[in-house]
Design a protein around this motif. Structure first.
Motif, PDB file in Angstrom:
ATOM      1  N   VAL A  87     -79.809  92.900  99.390  1.00  0.00           N
ATOM      2  CA  VAL A  87     -80.993  93.766  99.336  1.00  0.00           C
ATOM      3  C   VAL A  87     -82.212  92.963  98.863  1.00  0.00           C
ATOM      4  O   VAL A  87     -83.311  93.129  99.388  1.00  0.00           O
ATOM      5  CB  VAL A  87     -80.748  95.023  98.456  1.00  0.00           C
ATOM      6  N   ASN A  88     -82.035  92.076  97.895  1.00  0.00           N
ATOM      7  CA  ASN A  88     -83.142  91.256  97.384  1.00  0.00           C
ATOM      8  C   ASN A  88     -83.561  90.199  98.405  1.00  0.00           C
ATOM      9  O   ASN A  88     -84.750  89.918  98.550  1.00  0.00           O
ATOM     10  CB  ASN A  88     -82.743  90.588  96.070  1.00  0.00           C
ATOM     11  N   ARG A  89     -82.595  89.645  99.117  1.00  0.00           N
ATOM     12  CA  ARG A  89     -82.926  88.655 100.141  1.00  0.00           C
ATOM     13  C   ARG A  89     -83.643  89.302 101.312  1.00  0.00           C
ATOM     14  O   ARG A  89     -84.582  88.739 101.870  1.00  0.00           O
ATOM     15  CB  ARG A  89     -81.661  87.922 100.604  1.00  0.00           C
ATOM     16  N   LEU A  90     -83.228  90.507 101.682  1.00  0.00           N
ATOM     17  CA  LEU A  90     -83.902  91.223 102.766  1.00  0.00           C
ATOM     18  C   LEU A  90     -85.334  91.590 102.375  1.00  0.00           C
ATOM     19  O   LEU A  90     -86.256  91.478 103.182  1.00  0.00           O
ATOM     20  CB  LEU A  90     -83.130  92.484 103.154  1.00  0.00           C
ATOM     21  N   MET A  91     -85.514  92.017 101.132  1.00  0.00           N
ATOM     22  CA  MET A  91     -86.861  92.349 100.659  1.00  0.00           C
ATOM     23  C   MET A  91     -87.736  91.105 100.708  1.00  0.00           C
ATOM     24  O   MET A  91     -88.890  91.167 101.158  1.00  0.00           O
ATOM     25  CB  MET A  91     -86.805  92.911  99.233  1.00  0.00           C
ATOM     26  N   ALA A  92     -87.222  89.977 100.276  1.00  0.00           N
ATOM     27  CA  ALA A  92     -87.990  88.727 100.309  1.00  0.00           C
ATOM     28  C   ALA A  92     -88.294  88.317 101.744  1.00  0.00           C
ATOM     29  O   ALA A  92     -89.401  87.841 102.037  1.00  0.00           O
ATOM     30  CB  ALA A  92     -87.231  87.618  99.583  1.00  0.00           C
ATOM     31  N   LEU A  93     -87.362  88.524 102.655  1.00  0.00           N
ATOM     32  CA  LEU A  93     -87.603  88.197 104.059  1.00  0.00           C
ATOM     33  C   LEU A  93     -88.737  89.046 104.618  1.00  0.00           C
ATOM     34  O   LEU A  93     -89.628  88.533 105.300  1.00  0.00           O
ATOM     35  CB  LEU A  93     -86.316  88.401 104.871  1.00  0.00           C
ATOM     36  N   LYS A  94     -88.725  90.323 104.294  1.00  0.00           N
ATOM     37  CA  LYS A  94     -89.830  91.211 104.700  1.00  0.00           C
ATOM     38  C   LYS A  94     -91.144  90.717 104.133  1.00  0.00           C
ATOM     39  O   LYS A  94     -92.151  90.641 104.829  1.00  0.00           O
ATOM     40  CB  LYS A  94     -89.573  92.642 104.201  1.00  0.00           C
ATOM     41  N   GLN A 118     -96.889  85.826 121.198  1.00  0.00           N
ATOM     42  CA  GLN A 118     -96.978  87.287 121.087  1.00  0.00           C
ATOM     43  C   GLN A 118     -95.626  87.887 120.716  1.00  0.00           C
ATOM     44  O   GLN A 118     -95.549  88.776 119.855  1.00  0.00           O
ATOM     45  CB  GLN A 118     -97.472  87.885 122.409  1.00  0.00           C
ATOM     46  N   GLU A 119     -94.566  87.408 121.338  1.00  0.00           N
ATOM     47  CA  GLU A 119     -93.219  87.921 121.054  1.00  0.00           C
ATOM     48  C   GLU A 119     -92.795  87.615 119.626  1.00  0.00           C
ATOM     49  O   GLU A 119     -92.227  88.469 118.939  1.00  0.00           O
ATOM     50  CB  GLU A 119     -92.197  87.336 122.039  1.00  0.00           C
ATOM     51  N   ILE A 120     -93.071  86.396 119.188  1.00  0.00           N
ATOM     52  CA  ILE A 120     -92.706  86.015 117.820  1.00  0.00           C
ATOM     53  C   ILE A 120     -93.438  86.888 116.815  1.00  0.00           C
ATOM     54  O   ILE A 120     -92.831  87.392 115.858  1.00  0.00           O
ATOM     55  CB  ILE A 120     -92.999  84.519 117.585  1.00  0.00           C
ATOM     56  N   LEU A 121     -94.717  87.086 117.010  1.00  0.00           N
ATOM     57  CA  LEU A 121     -95.489  87.904 116.066  1.00  0.00           C
ATOM     58  C   LEU A 121     -95.042  89.361 116.111  1.00  0.00           C
ATOM     59  O   LEU A 121     -95.022  90.047 115.074  1.00  0.00           O
ATOM     60  CB  LEU A 121     -96.980  87.758 116.340  1.00  0.00           C
ATOM     61  N   LYS A 122     -94.665  89.829 117.281  1.00  0.00           N
ATOM     62  CA  LYS A 122     -94.113  91.184 117.395  1.00  0.00           C
ATOM     63  C   LYS A 122     -92.800  91.272 116.603  1.00  0.00           C
ATOM     64  O   LYS A 122     -92.579  92.236 115.866  1.00  0.00           O
ATOM     65  CB  LYS A 122     -93.880  91.523 118.862  1.00  0.00           C
ATOM     66  N   ASP A 123     -91.957  90.255 116.742  1.00  0.00           N
ATOM     67  CA  ASP A 123     -90.695  90.234 115.995  1.00  0.00           C
ATOM     68  C   ASP A 123     -90.947  90.203 114.496  1.00  0.00           C
ATOM     69  O   ASP A 123     -90.305  90.934 113.736  1.00  0.00           O
ATOM     70  CB  ASP A 123     -89.846  89.022 116.397  1.00  0.00           C
ATOM     71  N   MET A 124     -91.881  89.366 114.059  1.00  0.00           N
ATOM     72  CA  MET A 124     -92.185  89.297 112.626  1.00  0.00           C
ATOM     73  C   MET A 124     -92.680  90.643 112.104  1.00  0.00           C
ATOM     74  O   MET A 124     -92.323  91.052 111.002  1.00  0.00           O
ATOM     75  CB  MET A 124     -93.228  88.214 112.344  1.00  0.00           C
ATOM     76  N   THR A 125     -93.472  91.304 112.900  1.00  0.00           N
ATOM     77  CA  THR A 125     -93.952  92.632 112.510  1.00  0.00           C
ATOM     78  C   THR A 125     -92.767  93.589 112.367  1.00  0.00           C
ATOM     79  O   THR A 125     -92.706  94.374 111.408  1.00  0.00           O
ATOM     80  CB  THR A 125     -94.969  93.166 113.540  1.00  0.00           C
ATOM     81  N   GLU A 126     -91.820  93.507 113.268  1.00  0.00           N
ATOM     82  CA  GLU A 126     -90.613  94.339 113.174  1.00  0.00           C
ATOM     83  C   GLU A 126     -89.804  93.993 111.925  1.00  0.00           C
ATOM     84  O   GLU A 126     -89.241  94.882 111.284  1.00  0.00           O
ATOM     85  CB  GLU A 126     -89.749  94.180 114.429  1.00  0.00           C
ATOM     86  N   PHE A 127     -89.756  92.704 111.578  1.00  0.00           N
ATOM     87  CA  PHE A 127     -89.000  92.292 110.392  1.00  0.00           C
ATOM     88  C   PHE A 127     -89.606  92.874 109.121  1.00  0.00           C
ATOM     89  O   PHE A 127     -88.905  93.052 108.126  1.00  0.00           O
ATOM     90  CB  PHE A 127     -88.921  90.771 110.284  1.00  0.00           C
ATOM     91  N   THR A 128     -90.896  93.189 109.136  1.00  0.00           N
ATOM     92  CA  THR A 128     -91.513  93.799 107.956  1.00  0.00           C
ATOM     93  C   THR A 128     -91.023  95.235 107.761  1.00  0.00           C
ATOM     94  O   THR A 128     -91.276  95.832 106.721  1.00  0.00           O
ATOM     95  CB  THR A 128     -93.054  93.796 108.024  1.00  0.00           C
ATOM     96  N   ARG A 129     -90.332  95.753 108.750  1.00  0.00           N
ATOM     97  CA  ARG A 129     -89.823  97.134 108.692  1.00  0.00           C
ATOM     98  C   ARG A 129     -88.305  97.190 108.496  1.00  0.00           C
ATOM     99  O   ARG A 129     -87.710  98.253 108.659  1.00  0.00           O
ATOM    100  CB  ARG A 129     -90.190  97.867 109.985  1.00  0.00           C
ATOM    101  N   LEU A 130     -87.691  96.054 108.160  1.00  0.00           N
ATOM    102  CA  LEU A 130     -86.241  96.027 107.970  1.00  0.00           C
ATOM    103  C   LEU A 130     -85.804  97.020 106.896  1.00  0.00           C
ATOM    104  O   LEU A 130     -86.500  97.210 105.896  1.00  0.00           O
ATOM    105  CB  LEU A 130     -85.781  94.628 107.554  1.00  0.00           C
ATOM    106  N   ASP A 131     -84.640  97.606 107.097  1.00  0.00           N
ATOM    107  CA  ASP A 131     -84.055  98.502 106.105  1.00  0.00           C
ATOM    108  C   ASP A 131     -83.378  97.644 105.048  1.00  0.00           C
ATOM    109  O   ASP A 131     -82.336  97.046 105.312  1.00  0.00           O
ATOM    110  CB  ASP A 131     -83.041  99.437 106.768  1.00  0.00           C
ATOM    111  N   VAL A 132     -83.974  97.568 103.882  1.00  0.00           N
ATOM    112  CA  VAL A 132     -83.418  96.717 102.838  1.00  0.00           C
ATOM    113  C   VAL A 132     -82.222  97.355 102.140  1.00  0.00           C
ATOM    114  O   VAL A 132     -81.526  96.699 101.378  1.00  0.00           O
ATOM    115  CB  VAL A 132     -84.476  96.322 101.782  1.00  0.00           C
ATOM    116  N   ASN A 133     -81.977  98.604 102.392  1.00  0.00           N
ATOM    117  CA  ASN A 133     -80.860  99.297 101.761  1.00  0.00           C
ATOM    118  C   ASN A 133     -79.605  99.272 102.621  1.00  0.00           C
ATOM    119  O   ASN A 133     -78.723 100.098 102.445  1.00  0.00           O
ATOM    120  CB  ASN A 133     -81.251 100.734 101.414  1.00  0.00           C
TER     121      ASN A 133
END
Length: 166
Positions: A87-94, A118-133
């Motif tokens: 959970v802490n590693r996922l939060m840090a990744l976000k 464009q695809e990479i930045l779209k993916d990074m934006t999606e990674f900011t929405r990861l479920d850390v729980n």
């Protein structure tokens, strides 16, 4: 480079080590000769608020710059050690992705034209929405490792594509 060391240096700011590292990586990727003062100004509204940390932060910045400008591909996103709870590693990744996107926006003001970028930045934006729980398990650990490696590779792709356009 140690995540906890950078985190302690940033205790007087609202940023995490992951955010600050992501921000520096993006800024240096676009502007390889960026000054440390530019990054320090982004870390705190009052650059003088970090007087005791400034020398250490400058060292961190120079190391990131060296890694990104080297042909040895030594760069890795700065994230907590694998012994840390998922959970802490996922939060840090976000947070790393958020810092990267913020840093990119601060230094790159042109449209992103290549499909890969464009695809990479779209993916990074999606990674900011990861479920850390998410539950911890082998599958989740594997997904985390894959995303971390993807980010490592993605930085070099973005660096090649965006630094030539500034």
């Amino acid at each position: 480079m140690d995540y906890d060391e950078l985190q302690s240096l940033l205790s007087d700011t609202d940023l995490t080590a992951a955010e600050a590292h992501g921000m520096a990586v993006a800024m240096i990727s676009v502007k390889p000769n960026l000054t440390v003062e530019t990054w320090l100004a982004e870390l705190s509204d009052d650059a003088q608020a970090l007087p005791t940390q400034q020398e250490h932060l400058t060292g961190w910045f120079c190391l990131i710059q060296k890694q990104l400008n080297s042909d040895a591909f030594e760069f890795n996103p700065l994230l907590p050690d694998d012994e840390e709870e998922l959970v802490n590693r996922l939060m840090a990744l976000k947070q790393w992705c958020q810092g990267f996107l913020y840093g990119l926006g601060r230094v790159y003001q042109q449209p992103i034209r290549t499909k890969d970028a464009q695809e990479i930045l779209k993916d990074m934006t999606e990674f900011t929405r990861l479920d850390v729980n998410a539950e911890e398990g082998e599958e989740e650990e594997q997904a985390y490792a894959e995303i971390s490696e993807y980010l490592r590779s993605a930085v070099f792709v973005l660096k090649d594509e965006l630094s030539s356009n500034t």
